[in-house]
Design a protein around this motif. Structure first.
Motif, PDB file in Angstrom:
ATOM      1  N   ALA A   1       0.805  -0.974  -0.044  1.00 24.26           N
ATOM      2  CA  ALA A   1      -0.040  -0.042  -0.099  1.00 24.26           C
ATOM      3  C   ALA A   1       0.889   1.304   0.256  1.00 24.26           C
ATOM      4  N   ALA A   2       1.941   1.135   0.697  1.00 20.61           N
ATOM      5  CA  ALA A   2       2.916   2.532   0.955  1.00 20.61           C
ATOM      6  C   ALA A   2       3.632   2.725  -0.348  1.00 20.61           C
ATOM      7  N   SER A   3       4.048   1.270  -1.064  1.00 22.90           N
ATOM      8  CA  SER A   3       4.657   1.567  -2.493  1.00 22.90           C
ATOM      9  C   SER A   3       3.560   2.004  -3.477  1.00 22.90           C
ATOM     10  N   ALA A   4       2.448   1.895  -3.252  1.00 21.99           N
ATOM     11  CA  ALA A   4       1.461   2.301  -4.228  1.00 21.99           C
ATOM     12  C   ALA A   4       1.261   3.709  -4.128  1.00 21.99           C
ATOM     13  N   GLN A   5       1.159   4.015  -2.805  1.00 21.20           N
ATOM     14  CA  GLN A   5       1.013   5.623  -2.554  1.00 21.20           C
ATOM     15  C   GLN A   5       2.140   6.437  -3.148  1.00 21.20           C
ATOM     16  N   ASP A   6       3.659   5.756  -3.111  1.00 21.77           N
ATOM     17  CA  ASP A   6       4.681   6.561  -3.445  1.00 21.77           C
ATOM     18  C   ASP A   6       4.956   6.527  -4.983  1.00 21.77           C
ATOM     19  N   LEU A   7       3.818   5.724  -5.544  1.00 20.85           N
ATOM     20  CA  LEU A   7       3.909   5.826  -6.974  1.00 20.85           C
ATOM     21  C   LEU A   7       3.075   6.878  -7.836  1.00 20.85           C
ATOM     22  N   ILE A   8       2.367   7.497  -7.050  1.00 19.64           N
ATOM     23  CA  ILE A   8       1.607   8.446  -7.768  1.00 19.64           C
ATOM     24  C   ILE A   8       1.627   9.903  -7.020  1.00 19.64           C
ATOM     25  N   ALA A   9       1.935  10.917  -7.811  1.00 17.64           N
ATOM     26  CA  ALA A   9       1.773  12.211  -7.199  1.00 17.64           C
ATOM     27  C   ALA A   9       0.922  13.197  -8.018  1.00 17.64           C
ATOM     28  N   LYS A  10       0.824  14.467  -7.791  1.00 22.50           N
ATOM     29  CA  LYS A  10       0.177  15.251  -8.587  1.00 22.50           C
ATOM     30  C   LYS A  10       0.536  15.415 -10.037  1.00 22.50           C
ATOM     31  N   ASP A  11       2.090  15.420 -10.527  1.00 27.49           N
ATOM     32  CA  ASP A  11       2.380  15.556 -11.533  1.00 27.49           C
ATOM     33  C   ASP A  11       3.389  14.240 -11.881  1.00 27.49           C
ATOM     34  N   ARG A  12       2.893  13.187 -11.369  1.00 28.23           N
ATOM     35  CA  ARG A  12       3.975  12.088 -11.690  1.00 28.23           C
ATOM     36  C   ARG A  12       3.449  10.885 -11.368  1.00 28.23           C
ATOM     37  N   VAL A  13       3.574   9.675 -11.945  1.00 35.79           N
ATOM     38  CA  VAL A  13       3.082   8.271 -11.966  1.00 35.79           C
ATOM     39  C   VAL A  13       4.369   7.279 -11.898  1.00 35.79           C
ATOM     40  N   GLY A  14       4.892   6.643 -10.896  1.00 33.63           N
ATOM     41  CA  GLY A  14       6.280   5.942 -11.274  1.00 33.63           C
ATOM     42  C   GLY A  14       7.004   6.512 -10.152  1.00 33.63           C
ATOM     43  N   PRO A  15       8.080   6.007  -9.675  1.00 34.11           N
ATOM     44  CA  PRO A  15       9.183   6.179  -8.871  1.00 34.11           C
ATOM     45  C   PRO A  15       9.850   7.697  -9.197  1.00 34.11           C
ATOM     46  N   ALA A  16       9.952   8.286  -8.297  1.00 30.86           N
ATOM     47  CA  ALA A  16      10.614   9.497  -8.338  1.00 30.86           C
ATOM     48  C   ALA A  16      11.969   9.552  -9.168  1.00 30.86           C
ATOM     49  N   ASP A  17      12.745   8.350  -8.887  1.00 36.65           N
ATOM     50  CA  ASP A  17      13.905   8.219  -9.463  1.00 36.65           C
ATOM     51  C   ASP A  17      14.160   7.337 -10.550  1.00 36.65           C
ATOM     52  N   ALA A  18      12.859   7.028 -11.018  1.00 38.75           N
ATOM     53  CA  ALA A  18      12.941   6.133 -12.261  1.00 38.75           C
ATOM     54  C   ALA A  18      14.075   6.527 -13.526  1.00 38.75           C
ATOM     55  N   PRO A  19      14.872   5.757 -14.040  1.00 42.38           N
ATOM     56  CA  PRO A  19      15.710   6.087 -15.007  1.00 42.38           C
ATOM     57  C   PRO A  19      15.063   6.504 -16.378  1.00 42.38           C
ATOM     58  N   LYS A  20      13.738   5.996 -16.591  1.00 43.06           N
ATOM     59  CA  LYS A  20      13.235   6.696 -18.029  1.00 43.06           C
ATOM     60  C   LYS A  20      11.873   7.150 -17.476  1.00 43.06           C
ATOM     61  N   THR A  21      11.742   8.224 -18.495  1.00 45.41           N
ATOM     62  CA  THR A  21      10.452   9.040 -18.178  1.00 45.41           C
ATOM     63  C   THR A  21       9.718   9.402 -19.604  1.00 45.41           C
ATOM     64  N   LEU A  22       8.592   9.388 -19.416  1.00 46.03           N
ATOM     65  CA  LEU A  22       7.656   9.925 -20.384  1.00 46.03           C
ATOM     66  C   LEU A  22       6.709  10.681 -20.268  1.00 46.03           C
ATOM     67  N   SER A  23       6.812  12.063 -20.999  1.00 42.61           N
ATOM     68  CA  SER A  23       5.856  13.193 -20.645  1.00 42.61           C
ATOM     69  C   SER A  23       4.512  13.029 -21.287  1.00 42.61           C
TER      70      SER A  23
END
Length: 432
Positions: A20-42
């Motif tokens: 549950a905690a990791s699921a919460q960490d995976l989404i924010a107002k302007d982001r889905v996925g880990p904040a330090d993910a090596p690959k990003t898609l806008s």
């Protein structure tokens, strides 16, 4: 045995809490996925996403996005939310994609898709969808996403249509013609209402909702080559007839003068909740919004019917919707974009928001589309007409919006407003 059971139970609880905690960490107002993910898609999106203003819809999309990103480890989706000024947002995005500064993936409104395709900024998506999936799309959808080379350049995931909503306690019978709608609206004023509400301000909704009245007469905006012909011959007569119909609604008091400033379907929901209107022309998606906004006993008073035409046998309704398109030159990002369209929006997103699917198979797959209301919406699609997928359409729409404002406020006669609109459109067409 008891101790082993307790240890196992505690381990299970810990795993669930961590999940549950990791699921919460995976989404924010302007982001889905880990904040330090090596690959990003806008990804630039509308309100159809985790930031939706309705809590249940927002939560549904949050789950869909988290489920998707968990299947794609190492990725982060940067969310870029568009404003409600869709025409302006789409024009800005087109210029950005031309200069290489646009998003990797984005929601593209179907009415401007031709502009993006014509500009050559979209990447083909055929390898991510089977031919059977493409063939199952409604014909106007399949035609809209297909380029001159036969490839598809976006995935049109939802469609919609416009209907006439009415409060049955105030307007018992469904108006079938323009004259009947005018009479019902005036009668509703005697019961404390403000008449029929329609879009009339400076935005795409005004053009699209009004076009049903032009199309119902058989009017055409452009010829087969994409040349604007709405101000010529019989089309001119039909165009002016439809414009004068809206003008008469305001002049007679059947519609309030304030419709010239309405630029958001939410205003109709608010008026229904406030009990200030019994009639409005809106989108099929608003039925679910009314259900979530109104008390059950109030919602039970509302129903919908086909948009009235000049006669009972002359009917039309606009069919719109949103597409997902990829702009990145990185094949991995194109694949992610196609995945968003296919795994989040097409099917699951339709069911979540009760946005009509573009595929016949999806109507059968999800129970929500088997309801009487959604069956009626699906049946009404036979009278549906999509905006012409030609580069000049956005300018035609823009000038219709200007024209409508001038006519509804009395600044110009319908004839003068039409002539001005046509002159501007023809000049723009010559520059293409």
């Amino acid at each position: 045995m008891r101790r082993k059971f307790r240890v196992a139970l505690l381990a299970t609880v810990a795993t669930l809490v961590a999940g549950a905690a990791s699921a919460q960490d995976l989404i924010a107002k302007d982001r889905v996925g880990p904040a330090d993910a090596p690959k990003t898609l806008s990804f630039r999106l509308t309100g159809d996403g985790p930031g939706n203003t309705l809590p249940d819809i927002a939560e549904g999309y949050q789950k869909l996005f988290v489920d998707f990103i968990q299947k794609h480890p190492g990725w982060q989706i940067k969310l870029e939310r568009m404003s409600d000024n869709i025409g302006q947002e789409q024009a800005r995005m087109l210029e950005q994609t031309k200069s290489g500064t646009g998003p990797d993936c984005a929601a593209v409104d179907s009415f401007v898709l031709a502009l993006f395709m014509n500009a050559g900024v979209l990447k083909p998506l055929n390898e991510y969808f089977t031919q059977a999936e493409i063939d199952d799309l409604f014909p106007f959808v399949r035609e809209g996403i297909t380029g001159k080379d036969g490839k598809i350049y976006a995935w049109w995931w939802d469609t919609d249509l416009r209907v006439l909503y009415r409060n049955k306690d105030i307007v018992a019978d469904a108006p079938q013609t323009w004259d009947e709608l005018k009479a019902a609206a005036i009668a509703s004023k005697d019961k404390g209402m403000e008449g029929v509400l329609v879009n009339g301000g400076r935005w795409e909704g005004t053009t699209f909702d009004w076009l049903a009245n032009f199309w119902a007469q058989g009017g055409k905006l452009v010829d087969d080559s994409g040349k604007p012909i709405f101000a010529e011959g019989e089309n001119r007569e039909k165009f002016l007839k439809a414009v004068n119909y809206f003008k008469d609604l305001v002049d007679s008091g059947a519609a309030p003068k304030r419709i010239a400033t309405i630029v958001n379907y939410d205003e109709f929901n608010a008026a229904a909740a406030a009990g200030s209107t019994a009639l409005f022309i809106g989108g099929n998606w608003q039925l679910a919004q009314l259900k979530s906004t109104l008390e059950p006993e109030e919602f039970a008073k509302w129903t919908f019917s086909a948009i009235p035409g000049p006669t009972k046998d002359q009917r039309s309704t606009g069919t719109g919707g949103w597409t997902i398109g990829a702009f990145s030159s990185d094949p991995e990002k194109v694949a992610m974009c196609a995945g968003i369209a296919k795994e989040i929006y097409s099917g699951a997103g339709n069911a979540l928001q009760q946005q009509l699917p573009t595929s016949k198979a999806l109507f059968d797959k999800y129970d929500v589309f088997k309801s009487d209301a959604n069956k009626a919406f699906a049946a009404a699609l036979v009278d549906g007409q999509a905006r012409p997928g030609v580069p000049i359409y956005p300018e035609i729409s823009n000038q219709i919006q200007v024209m409508m404002g001038d006519v509804l406020t009395g600044a110009k006669t319908p004839e003068a407003a039409l002539d001005a609109a046509n002159a501007a459109v023809q000049a723009a067409y010559a520059r293409l």
